[in-house]
Design an enzyme around this catalytic site. Structure first.
Site, PDB file in Angstrom:
ATOM      1  N   HIS A 578       0.853  -1.190   0.000  1.00 16.54           N
ATOM      2  CA  HIS A 578       0.000   0.000   0.000  1.00 16.54           C
ATOM      3  C   HIS A 578       0.889   1.240   0.000  1.00 16.54           C
ATOM      4  CE1 HIS A 578       1.121  -0.621   4.179  1.00 16.54           C
ATOM      5  NE2 HIS A 578       0.844   0.653   4.405  1.00 16.54           N
ATOM      6  N   ASP A 580       0.894   5.181   1.869  1.00 15.49           N
ATOM      7  CA  ASP A 580       0.260   5.767   3.053  1.00 15.49           C
ATOM      8  C   ASP A 580      -0.691   6.923   2.756  1.00 15.49           C
ATOM      9  OD1 ASP A 580       1.402   3.966   4.741  1.00 15.49           O
ATOM     10  OD2 ASP A 580       3.046   5.254   5.387  1.00 15.49           O
ATOM     11  N   HIS A 650       4.827  -0.049   0.070  1.00 13.21           N
ATOM     12  CA  HIS A 650       5.503  -0.930   1.023  1.00 13.21           C
ATOM     13  C   HIS A 650       4.513  -1.903   1.638  1.00 13.21           C
ATOM     14  CE1 HIS A 650       4.002   2.595   3.194  1.00 13.21           C
ATOM     15  NE2 HIS A 650       3.871   1.807   4.266  1.00 13.21           N
ATOM     16  N   ARG A 660       5.381  -9.410  16.850  1.00 16.03           N
ATOM     17  CA  ARG A 660       6.198  -8.346  16.255  1.00 16.03           C
ATOM     18  C   ARG A 660       5.624  -6.998  16.674  1.00 16.03           C
ATOM     19  NH1 ARG A 660       5.645  -4.925  11.770  1.00 16.03           N
ATOM     20  NH2 ARG A 660       7.381  -4.792  10.282  1.00 16.03           N
TER      21      ARG A 660
END
Length: 751
Positions: A578, A580, A650, A660
């Protein structure tokens, strides 16, 4: 009716006259009594606007809503009558002598009369004659641009009906994504108590469902879920065909007036022929209308063939060779000489050599009918261009040369070559970052080093910095993240919004402060989360050499955890590729800076806290969302920074084991988009006598609406807006901050 080679243009024009009589039959005034719609929607809209500027909010809402519902019912009735009367009078045609054409004109007139009466009767059953009268192009433009919803959002705000105001604002904004005031209003509505995420509904959504299906199909492809992709692409194709039919029905039934241009169009036949051609052109233009997303200027070229191509690939990947063969033969109706399609056809026929049923499979019936009808209309339209000086812009790239008259072919070829060349150039556009940021500035924090820059990350305005946090600081923030799993910002360990194989936890600075006040976490740890953000801002501001003041847009501590027992054979991503601040369309390589993207975000940063998990690698990608250009392995204190625009798509690979955690931050140059929650936390800390780094405060909390000038409005009313919130309301908002998180929408988390 077949046209003979010796048919004169005048006789063809007479055929157009007959066609025109049929197509305008539905706009005739019915003598039947009406029990349904009685007032025209343009009159209702006028009353609503008048009430709006008198500040009679109840009446304004009533008339504006009635104008919308009346127009909707009129369009539905037109389509219903169009369908009901499709076969009316066909028996008249069947009785005509197929050899002797001498009485065909009279027979066709009889057929047209029967069908026209059917349409008149159907329309008259529920709609009064006044509603059937044509409206001005200005009024049509108002509804096409969804301006009634602009008025409605202000009206409902004044009536303290915030959920309805939010829905009206969102509906308007979908078709007007560059309307800054409405974008600001929506963000203010999101922070109001009582306004939930489900309030932001697009009231015109039914007309745009094919785009929802399109996006769902692309998402399934990106996750390599080919079975689901096949299902979604089929749904998208069917819905696109349905929306095209809806659009075409409105062309047929729309009221038309014979143009009075004696200098350019001579004679009734020529005038009627021009009208008939205009209606055919309207039908053809539905291709463009259906393939244009709301709020966008340009259409997606070859929209239907593009869907079929995706469907064909998905069927092949899913192992459905029969389905792939049927779809491929449908594609060949658009492009019968395409070498890749022909090679695939040969491959399929050889693979299915023993399957007689598959070998006999033809193209989809709906696509065959679509092509046949389109070619008939194109032939008539190009005939009009060659013989009747008619202007027509073909919306399709696939139109075959043989439908174009010889006299037009050379010009047609040149125009087509120019268009193809333009599309090819668009595919090869070099990535240029026009954000105004320039990577390579100094790193002003001691102990922080540059690990990778643009060169190492194969891109523009990208950086990896190490040493931003110590191990002890990472541990403290991880402890905060552990508390977020149970209370956090509302996610509370739910399934990730991006994949069913992971759970999602989040924490904001304000929520961390609330937890500290409740004694659930240490005050110092909550303050550390705030201070880390300030450090990241300093680093980003310096390295990307910002010439503007930067403000925090949003700060989010995010953890993704693999769900035990749900990791076998995963092909999806923890966060799909996507951008941002814009909506990425991988197939066209376009990135649309409009809602629901966070268009105000200028710089993005992800600060990692741990590495004791499997998968979860951050990566940059090409705009095709497939080609990985750089990878970054998370570890404590590692910061990935980049500009938020289309040069930096990204994503995050699947987290297949462990948990994570990272702190995601976004910065903006737009002061009115600064993070209000962060400022609330700073104010509360200040009230406790503890200083924090504070940003420059903005002006009052304002909702405004820029109303577009309407032909019926006075210019003085053009800038009518919602009044500023009072200080009392602002104080109430602060006092109720404890409950605010329960009503705020869940926000996107980056890598």
């Amino acid at each position: 009716m077949a046209l003979h080679s010796n048919t004169s243009p005048v006789y063809v024009a007479f055929l157009f006259v007959l066609n025109y009589v049929f197509m305008t039959a539905g706009s005739g005034v019915s003598s039947e009594s009406s029990s349904g719609l009685s007032a025209p929607y343009d009159e209702l809209y006028y009353r609503g606007v008048r009430a709006y500027f008198r500040e009679d909010w109840e009446r304004a809402a009533e008339f504006l809503e009635k104008s919308i519902s009346t127009r909707d019912k009129l369009l539905q009735t037109r389509r219903k009558c169009h369908d009901e009367c499709l076969t009316a009078g066909d028996d008249k045609i069947s009785k005509l002598d197929k050899e002797d054409f001498t009485l065909w004109d009279l027979g066709i007139l009889d057929w047209i009369q029967v069908r026209a009466e059917c349409v008149r009767f159907c329309m008259g059953r529920g709609i009064s004659p006044a509603v059937l009268l044509p409206v001005s192009s200005d009024i049509e433009y108002e509804f096409e641009t969804r301006n009634p919803y602009n008025y409605l959002q202000v009206t409902y705000y004044k009536l303290d009906k915030m959920a309805k105001a939010a829905s009206a604002a969102h509906t308007f904004f979908v078709a007007n994504p560059s309307h800054l005031e409405m974008r600001n209003n929506i963000e203010k509505y999101r922070r109001l108590l009582g306004v939930k995420e489900e309030s932001f509904l697009d009231r015109e959504r039914e007309q745009e469902q094919h785009w929802e299906m399109y996006d769902a199909a692309v998402l399934a492809e990106s996750s390599s879920d080919w079975v689901k992709a096949v299902k979604k692409w089929k749904e998208c194709v069917n819905e696109t065909l349905k929306q095209t039919e809806e659009c075409r029905a409105q062309c047929v039934m729309a009221s038309r007036v014979i143009p009075e241009e004696p200098d350019t169009i001579q004679g009734v036949y020529e005038r009627a022929a021009d009208l008939s051609l205009s209606l055919l052109s309207c039908k053809q233009m539905c291709v463009t209308l259906v393939s244009t997303r709301p709020g966008r200027v340009s259409s997606l070229e070859d929209f239907l063939p593009l869907q079929l191509e995706h469907l064909h690939i998905a069927q092949f990947k899913a192992g459905d060779l029969r389905g792939a063969l049927e779809t491929l033969r449908s594609l060949l109706l658009f492009y019968p000489t395409d070498s890749d399609f022909l090679s695939n056809l040969e491959l399929y026929t050889q693979t299915l050599e023993g399957d007689t049923e598959a070998q006999e499979t033809g193209p989809m019936q709906e696509i065959a009918k679509y092509i046949s009808r389109a070619l008939q209309e194109k032939r008539l339209l190009y005939f009009g261009m060659a013989n009747l000086d008619f202007k027509f812009s073909d919306p399709d790239l696939w139109t075959p040369e043989d439908v174009v008259p010889e006299s037009l072919r050379e010009t047609w070829r040149v125009e087509k070559e120019k268009l193809h060349e333009k599309l090819k150039q668009g595919e090869k556009v070099e990535e240029v970052d026009d954000s105004g940021f320039y990577a390579g500035g100094p790193v002003p924090v001691v102990g922080v080093t540059i690990t990778m820059d643009d060169l190492g990350l194969n891109g523009t305005n990208r950086v990896v910095l190490d040493g931003v946090l110590s191990q002890s600081e990472c541990d403290r923030v991880m402890q905060l993240a552990t508390v977020a799993a149970s209370v956090g910002d509302g996610h509370r360990g739910r399934r990730s919004p991006h994949t069913p194989h992971e759970k999602f936890e989040g924490l904001t600075v304000l929520r961390a402060l609330k937890l500290a006040q409740d004694g659930l976490v240490n005050q110092s740890d909550a303050r550390l989360l705030h201070e880390i953000g300030e450090t990241v801002k300093v680093l980003m501001d310096s390295y990307f050499r910002s010439h503007s003041v930067l403000y925090f847009a949003y700060t989010h501590l995010v953890c993704r955890s693999a769900i035990p027992g749900h990791q076998e054979g995963r092909l999806d991503l923890s966060h799909p590729v996507h951008v941002d601040n814009c909506i990425l369309e991988p197939e066209t390589r376009q990135c649309w800076r409009e809602a629901p993207a966070f268009t105000h975000r200028d710089l993005s940063a992800v600060l990692y806290l741990n590495d004791d998990f499997e998968g979860g690698e951050f990566f940059f990608a090409d705009r095709d969302a497939k080609t990985v250009t750089a990878r970054v392995k998370p570890k404590c204190g590692r910061l990935v920074g980049f500009t938020s625009g289309p040069v930096n798509p990204h994503g995050v690979t699947a987290v297949t084991a462990g948990r994570r955690c990272a702190l995601a931050l976004w910065l903006t140059t737009e002061k009115h988009h600064r993070d209000m929650e962060r400022e609330e936390a700073e104010e509360l800390w200040a009230a406790d006598g503890k200083s924090v780094v504070k940003e420059e405060k903005g002006d009052g909390f304002i909702l405004s609406a820029l109303i577009s000038l309407h032909p019926l409005q006075s210019s003085s009313a053009h800038h009518k807006s919602i009044t500023e919130f009072t200080e009392r309301e602002r104080d109430q908002k602060v006092r109720k901050a404890e409950n605010l998180n329960e009503h705020c929408p869940e926000k996107k988390a980056s890598g």
